[in-house]
Design a protein around this motif. Sequence first.
Motif, mmCIF file in Angstrom:
data_model
loop_
_atom_site.group_PDB
_atom_site.id
_atom_site.type_symbol
_atom_site.label_atom_id
_atom_site.label_comp_id
_atom_site.label_asym_id
_atom_site.label_seq_id
_atom_site.Cartn_x
_atom_site.Cartn_y
_atom_site.Cartn_z
ATOM 1 N N GLY A 1 0.820 -1.029 -0.050
ATOM 2 C CA GLY A 1 0.006 -0.046 -0.012
ATOM 3 C C GLY A 1 0.968 1.186 0.128
ATOM 4 O O GLY A 1 0.279 2.304 -0.197
ATOM 5 N N GLU A 2 2.196 1.265 0.334
ATOM 6 C CA GLU A 2 3.087 2.296 0.180
ATOM 7 C C GLU A 2 3.757 2.606 -1.136
ATOM 8 O O GLU A 2 4.104 3.433 -1.265
ATOM 9 C CB GLU A 2 4.148 2.249 1.284
ATOM 10 N N SER A 3 3.691 1.525 -2.000
ATOM 11 C CA SER A 3 4.380 1.881 -3.341
ATOM 12 C C SER A 3 3.396 0.930 -4.183
ATOM 13 O O SER A 3 2.736 0.120 -4.105
ATOM 14 C CB SER A 3 5.747 1.285 -3.085
ATOM 15 N N GLU A 4 3.502 1.629 -5.474
ATOM 16 C CA GLU A 4 2.864 1.008 -6.643
ATOM 17 C C GLU A 4 3.657 1.055 -7.787
ATOM 18 O O GLU A 4 3.831 2.114 -8.362
ATOM 19 C CB GLU A 4 1.255 1.583 -6.833
ATOM 20 N N HIS B 1 11.904 0.736 -2.533
ATOM 21 C CA HIS B 1 12.178 1.856 -2.726
ATOM 22 C C HIS B 1 13.756 1.930 -2.574
ATOM 23 O O HIS B 1 14.399 1.132 -1.822
ATOM 24 C CB HIS B 1 11.749 3.194 -2.222
ATOM 25 N N TRP B 2 14.545 2.878 -3.434
ATOM 26 C CA TRP B 2 15.995 2.668 -3.477
ATOM 27 C C TRP B 2 16.738 3.826 -3.271
ATOM 28 O O TRP B 2 16.405 5.003 -3.396
ATOM 29 C CB TRP B 2 16.405 1.999 -5.010
ATOM 30 N N TYR B 3 17.885 3.723 -2.290
ATOM 31 C CA TYR B 3 18.913 4.785 -2.534
ATOM 32 C C TYR B 3 20.041 4.451 -3.094
ATOM 33 O O TYR B 3 20.661 3.505 -3.246
ATOM 34 C CB TYR B 3 19.316 4.756 -0.811
ATOM 35 N N ALA C 1 20.430 10.190 -4.026
ATOM 36 C CA ALA C 1 19.232 10.119 -4.440
ATOM 37 C C ALA C 1 18.143 8.926 -3.937
ATOM 38 O O ALA C 1 18.840 8.248 -3.775
ATOM 39 C CB ALA C 1 19.187 10.452 -5.766
ATOM 40 N N VAL C 2 17.073 9.320 -3.922
ATOM 41 C CA VAL C 2 16.068 8.235 -3.746
ATOM 42 C C VAL C 2 14.993 7.900 -4.871
ATOM 43 O O VAL C 2 14.747 8.956 -5.472
ATOM 44 C CB VAL C 2 15.175 8.475 -2.357
ATOM 45 N N ILE C 3 15.030 6.799 -5.212
ATOM 46 C CA ILE C 3 14.084 6.149 -6.363
ATOM 47 C C ILE C 3 12.959 5.620 -5.734
ATOM 48 O O ILE C 3 13.033 4.632 -4.980
ATOM 49 C CB ILE C 3 14.919 5.303 -7.410
ATOM 50 N N GLU C 4 11.648 5.825 -6.397
ATOM 51 C CA GLU C 4 10.473 5.354 -5.820
ATOM 52 C C GLU C 4 9.773 5.199 -6.941
ATOM 53 O O GLU C 4 9.483 5.987 -7.780
ATOM 54 C CB GLU C 4 9.788 6.263 -4.667
ATOM 55 N N SER C 5 8.644 4.464 -6.711
ATOM 56 C CA SER C 5 7.439 4.509 -7.607
ATOM 57 C C SER C 5 6.158 4.316 -6.788
ATOM 58 O O SER C 5 5.834 3.389 -6.204
ATOM 59 C CB SER C 5 7.476 2.912 -8.283
ATOM 60 N N ILE C 6 5.744 5.568 -6.641
ATOM 61 C CA ILE C 6 4.226 5.699 -5.878
ATOM 62 C C ILE C 6 3.250 6.004 -7.018
ATOM 63 O O ILE C 6 3.293 7.004 -7.717
ATOM 64 C CB ILE C 6 4.726 6.983 -4.948
#
Length: 369
Positions: free
Chosen positions: A115-118, A174-176, A185-190
Motif C-alpha cells: 500500500g505504500e508503493s505501486e 524503494h532505492w537509495y 538520491a532516492v528512487i521510488e514508484s508511488i
Amino acid sequence: MPVQRIALFAVFLSIFSWMPAVTADASACTGMRVVAKDGSVAWARSLEFGSDIGSALMVAQRGMQWTSGAPDKAQGLRWTAKHAFVGPTAWGLPLPIEGMNEKGLYAGGFWMTEGESEFPDVQPTDYPRTVAQMYFVPWVLTNFATVDEIKAALPGITIAGLRVEALRTVPLAHWYVMDATGKAAVIESIDGKVTIRDNPVGVFTNAPSFGWHLTNLRQYMNLNPDNVKSAKLGGYEVRPLGEGTGLLGLPGDFTPPSRFVRAAVLANSALQPDDADGAVNLGMNLIAGFAIAKGVSRGVGADGKPEYDYTQWTTVYDLARKGLYVRTYENQNYRLVRFDKLPLDGGKILTIPMDKRFGPYEDISGQAH
C-alpha cells in the motif's frame, strides 16, 4: 542468447517455484552516509528480516550478460555489464539486495510495506525496456558511475513489480543511490509513477515515502547535540540528570519513521572525521546503534509461527577506496572485501561466503604485563 544470460533468466523464472516460503517484512533496514573532511565517503547499512535469508557476497564481473524478467514470464531489458560490483544476495539467488561497483557507486533496495508503493502498469510493448524490481540494483551498478548518470537513464526504462508466489506478494521496494562524491538520491514508484529525488540528509529507511520522512523531520527541529544546562519552571530550576539533554525526545523504537529521524539526527550531528579510515569507523559506530537482537521485534508468519525481525548483517562501504566491510548477527567481527584484490573481468558471478560462526575473537590475554 549467451549461456550466462540463459542461466540468469532461468534462475529468475525459478523464483516463482522454489524460493523458501517466507513472509516477514524486511521493514527495519537503516542506512547512513558519512563524508570526511577530505571528501572520502562511507555508507553504513543494516539488513533486517524475520527469517534467515541465506545471504552471500556476490561478485559480478565486467562483461556479464544480464536479462531482466518482465510480466507474463517474458524477457525484459538486456544489457552487458560495464562495471563490476560486489553486494550481498538473498535466498541463494544471483541478485543483490544492495552493492557497490568499481566506480564507487552504491545502490540499495529498502523494503516497502503493501500500500505504500505501486509499480507502473507495464504493457507488452514496454517489455524490451522493462527492469523488474529485483533487477533494478544490478541494472544501476553495472551501468553507471554517478547519480547524474542514473537520473539521465531512468526515463528510458520502466520498472515492473513482479509477484513472487513463494513470498505471497509483489515485493515492494524503494532505492537509495549514492556516488563516490557523496551525492545521494532516492528512487521510488508511488501510484505507478517512478521518481528520483535528491537526498540532502543522507539517510534512509523504509515506509512511508521519502517525502513523508522529510516532512516528519519538522516535528524534531528542537533536537540538538548540545546539552541543556538547566531550565526555569516558575521559581523552580530544573537541572539535567546527566549528558544528552539536547536530544531529549529522540525516538528510540524500531519503526521506520523513528529510525529515519534518529539516523538523520545522529549521522548529521557526529563530529566529521578527517579521512576514509575515520569515515568507515564512524559508519560502524553509527550503525551499531540500530542493531535489532532476536526477540525484541516479534511477528507471526503466514504459517502461524513466531518470526523475529533481527539484524542479519551489517555492511559498511568505503566508496573512496572501494572496499566493503561486512559482519553478521553471529559474527560481529567486520571482514573486508577489497576491489583491488578481486578478479573484475570474466563476465561471470563469483561468491564469497558470509561466515555465520560465532567469533572468532582475538585472544589478548597474553598482552597482560
